[in-house]
Design a protein around this motif. Structure first.
Motif, mmCIF file in Angstrom:
data_model
loop_
_atom_site.group_PDB
_atom_site.id
_atom_site.type_symbol
_atom_site.label_atom_id
_atom_site.label_comp_id
_atom_site.label_asym_id
_atom_site.label_seq_id
_atom_site.Cartn_x
_atom_site.Cartn_y
_atom_site.Cartn_z
ATOM 1 N N HIS A 146 -36.198 -13.683 16.983
ATOM 2 C CA HIS A 146 -35.316 -13.373 16.292
ATOM 3 C C HIS A 146 -34.724 -12.251 17.733
ATOM 4 N N LYS A 147 -35.247 -10.937 18.201
ATOM 5 C CA LYS A 147 -35.265 -9.681 18.582
ATOM 6 C C LYS A 147 -34.568 -10.688 20.192
ATOM 7 N N THR A 148 -34.691 -11.702 20.591
ATOM 8 C CA THR A 148 -35.253 -12.506 22.408
ATOM 9 C C THR A 148 -34.490 -13.750 22.518
ATOM 10 N N ALA A 149 -35.072 -14.682 21.317
ATOM 11 C CA ALA A 149 -35.181 -16.116 21.329
ATOM 12 C C ALA A 149 -33.515 -16.714 21.525
ATOM 13 N N LEU A 179 -30.929 -29.018 21.397
ATOM 14 C CA LEU A 179 -31.255 -27.993 22.636
ATOM 15 C C LEU A 179 -31.718 -26.346 21.894
ATOM 16 N N ARG A 180 -31.515 -26.979 21.025
ATOM 17 C CA ARG A 180 -31.957 -25.357 19.988
ATOM 18 C C ARG A 180 -33.446 -24.825 20.384
ATOM 19 N N ALA A 181 -34.701 -26.152 20.239
ATOM 20 C CA ALA A 181 -35.894 -25.426 19.815
ATOM 21 C C ALA A 181 -36.227 -25.642 21.273
ATOM 22 N N PHE A 182 -35.520 -26.255 22.470
ATOM 23 C CA PHE A 182 -36.096 -25.588 24.012
ATOM 24 C C PHE A 182 -35.642 -24.419 24.160
ATOM 25 N N GLY A 183 -34.729 -24.043 23.567
ATOM 26 C CA GLY A 183 -34.243 -22.453 23.699
ATOM 27 C C GLY A 183 -34.414 -21.590 23.233
ATOM 28 N N LEU A 184 -35.573 -21.551 21.783
ATOM 29 C CA LEU A 184 -35.983 -20.847 21.077
ATOM 30 C C LEU A 184 -37.474 -20.448 21.382
ATOM 31 N N HIS A 185 -38.520 -21.362 22.751
ATOM 32 C CA HIS A 185 -38.893 -21.944 22.745
ATOM 33 C C HIS A 185 -39.366 -20.546 24.074
ATOM 34 N N THR A 186 -38.302 -21.531 25.004
ATOM 35 C CA THR A 186 -37.825 -20.488 26.394
ATOM 36 C C THR A 186 -37.842 -19.206 26.455
ATOM 37 N N GLY A 187 -36.619 -18.720 25.157
ATOM 38 C CA GLY A 187 -36.301 -17.689 25.015
ATOM 39 C C GLY A 187 -37.364 -16.563 24.414
ATOM 40 N N LEU A 188 -38.532 -17.129 23.297
ATOM 41 C CA LEU A 188 -39.369 -16.321 23.496
ATOM 42 C C LEU A 188 -40.100 -16.147 24.394
ATOM 43 N N ALA A 189 -40.678 -17.371 24.736
ATOM 44 C CA ALA A 189 -41.728 -16.675 26.465
ATOM 45 C C ALA A 189 -41.052 -16.111 27.144
ATOM 46 N N GLN A 203 -39.639 -12.885 27.011
ATOM 47 C CA GLN A 203 -39.894 -11.761 25.802
ATOM 48 C C GLN A 203 -40.895 -11.727 26.137
ATOM 49 N N ILE A 204 -42.147 -12.139 25.996
ATOM 50 C CA ILE A 204 -43.255 -12.268 26.389
ATOM 51 C C ILE A 204 -43.686 -11.641 27.586
ATOM 52 N N GLN A 205 -43.074 -12.743 28.141
ATOM 53 C CA GLN A 205 -43.202 -12.702 30.222
ATOM 54 C C GLN A 205 -42.629 -11.287 30.272
ATOM 55 N N ASP A 206 -41.325 -10.727 29.708
ATOM 56 C CA ASP A 206 -41.086 -9.351 29.873
ATOM 57 C C ASP A 206 -41.965 -8.304 29.665
ATOM 58 N N ILE A 262 -30.115 -8.351 15.558
ATOM 59 C CA ILE A 262 -30.159 -7.446 14.637
ATOM 60 C C ILE A 262 -31.159 -7.736 13.900
ATOM 61 N N GLU A 263 -31.813 -8.103 13.591
ATOM 62 C CA GLU A 263 -32.424 -7.956 12.478
ATOM 63 C C GLU A 263 -34.126 -7.797 13.533
ATOM 64 N N GLY A 264 -33.904 -8.429 14.320
ATOM 65 C CA GLY A 264 -35.434 -8.662 14.853
ATOM 66 C C GLY A 264 -35.253 -7.304 16.111
ATOM 67 N N GLN A 265 -34.145 -6.088 16.095
ATOM 68 C CA GLN A 265 -33.772 -4.995 16.509
ATOM 69 C C GLN A 265 -34.312 -4.280 15.545
ATOM 70 N N ALA A 266 -34.373 -4.638 14.378
ATOM 71 C CA ALA A 266 -34.304 -3.632 12.950
ATOM 72 C C ALA A 266 -35.858 -3.861 13.068
ATOM 73 N N LEU A 267 -36.485 -5.184 13.122
ATOM 74 C CA LEU A 267 -38.482 -4.795 12.905
ATOM 75 C C LEU A 267 -39.032 -3.887 14.100
ATOM 76 N N ASP A 268 -38.355 -4.557 15.696
ATOM 77 C CA ASP A 268 -39.238 -3.914 16.583
ATOM 78 C C ASP A 268 -38.524 -2.294 16.928
ATOM 79 N N LEU A 269 -37.632 -1.554 15.805
ATOM 80 C CA LEU A 269 -37.545 -0.075 16.060
ATOM 81 C C LEU A 269 -38.475 0.783 14.304
ATOM 82 N N GLY A 270 -38.275 0.112 13.596
ATOM 83 C CA GLY A 270 -37.929 -0.094 12.261
ATOM 84 C C GLY A 270 -40.262 0.820 12.303
ATOM 85 N N TRP A 271 -41.211 -0.832 13.012
ATOM 86 C CA TRP A 271 -42.328 -0.462 12.871
ATOM 87 C C TRP A 271 -42.518 0.996 13.809
ATOM 88 N N VAL A 272 -41.647 1.513 14.517
ATOM 89 C CA VAL A 272 -42.228 2.469 15.305
ATOM 90 C C VAL A 272 -41.964 3.929 14.454
#
Length: 320
Positions: free
Chosen positions: A175-178, A193-203, A205-208, A147-157
């Motif tokens: 925040h929003k995806t990873a 496994l958290r760091a693995f998940g954060l890195h792959t989750g961010l990748a 989103q970027i690929q999306d 929700i924090e990440g979504q707030a940034l994404d929506l607020g900037w627009v």
């Protein structure tokens, strides 16, 4: 073209029906009247059944086997993450529920989906109370971060913000995806496994973001290049905005809300001229390398390790 088969895609295909059948149990026979079924459980069930590859719940279950647990032991936690996915995206998907059922019913279905995130775990008779508490802590943290990440994404627009740096984007996307695409499904099994998940989750989103701009298969979709129309501050857009030669034109296109194919194509042309598309793709590949390094010395089931490494590659090889 379809992605080349890999150990990870084969794993997803193998368990796809299994997780779908389990998710269906949360809707089938739950309504106490025909109208509750019509206005709540049926539309939410149909929305949830409109699945992608179900990678989020299935990597949660995979993580359990990676540390010596059973695949089924993580089933309720996995379902909880998928319920969150439904609740978070209830106004999107194909077709959009707020268009097929109306805004009020769509919001109400989203409320139920989000409530089921915690209810699914609380009602699991196979989990001990202390395990439930830990899982619920992870899930609620995931929801807050998303929700924090979504707030940034929506607020900037909304505020017409174009002073966004690459670091700002990475913070928003993490925040929003990873958290819910990678970190939380994996960290519920083992913290390492958290760091693995954060890195792959961010990748992921970027690929999306890249797929929305230049994906071959995605070009036939109605939402192709809608990130430009919606003025999204993606990593590609933020990088392009840093180029003084094109800043004003990129800002003008992102601010316009245009869905003119020529204008959308012009934006992509600028993204290519500034090297922004290559920059984002390289960044995603670097994140994948970091993810693999993060589990290099972690004791994991060998087969699960192979699937995690294949998963990291799959997340960035979806650009077709």
């Amino acid at each position: 073209r379809e992605p080349v088969s890999s150990p990870f895609t084969s794993f997803l295909a193998q368990h796809f029906d299994q997780i779908n059948d389990y998710l269906a149990t949360f809707f089938d026979g739950q309504a106490t009247s025909a109208d509750i079924e019509r206005y709540l459980y049926a539309p939410l069930s149909a929305f949830t059944a409109n699945a992608g590859k179900r990678h989020r719940p299935l990597i949660c279950m995979l993580a359990a086997t990676a540390v010596g647990g059973s695949f089924e032991s993580a089933r309720s936690a996995a379902a909880a993450i998928e319920h969150f996915q439904s609740g978070a995206l209830i106004r999107r998907g194909k077709p959009c529920m707020h268009l097929t059922e109306g805004t009020g019913l769509a919001i109400n279905c989203g409320d139920l989906a989000l409530t089921m995130v915690t209810k699914t775990v609380l009602d699991d008779p196979t989990l001990e109370s202390d395990v439930k508490l830990r899982v619920l802590h992870e899930l609620t943290e995931m929801i807050v971060r998303t929700i924090e990440g979504q707030a940034l994404d929506l607020g900037w627009v909304r505020d017409g913000r174009f002073d966004i740096s690459v670091d700002d984007y990475l913070d928003m996307a993490t925040h929003k995806t990873a958290f819910y695409s990678g970190a939380t499904p994996l960290a519920m099994a083992i913290e390492a496994l958290r760091a693995f998940g954060l890195h792959t989750g961010l990748a992921f989103q970027i690929q999306d973001d890249l797929l929305n701009l230049v994906g071959t298969k995605e070009a036939a979709n109605k939402d192709f290049r809608t990130d430009i129309t919606e003025g999204k501050r993606t990593l590609v857009a933020v990088h392009a905005l840093s180029d003084e030669r094109h800043h004003d034109e990129v800002e003008a296109i992102l601010s316009s809300g245009t869905d003119d194919p020529a204008q959308l194509a012009r934006a992509v042309e600028i993204f290519q001229e500034t090297g922004s598309i290559d920059y984002a793709h390289t960044y995603a590949l670097d994140l994948t390398a970091k993810a693999k390094a993060a589990i290099e010395n972690v004791e994991l089931d060998p087969h699960a390790r192979e699937l995690f490494l294949s998963m990291a590659d799959f997340f960035v090889e979806r650009l077709n």
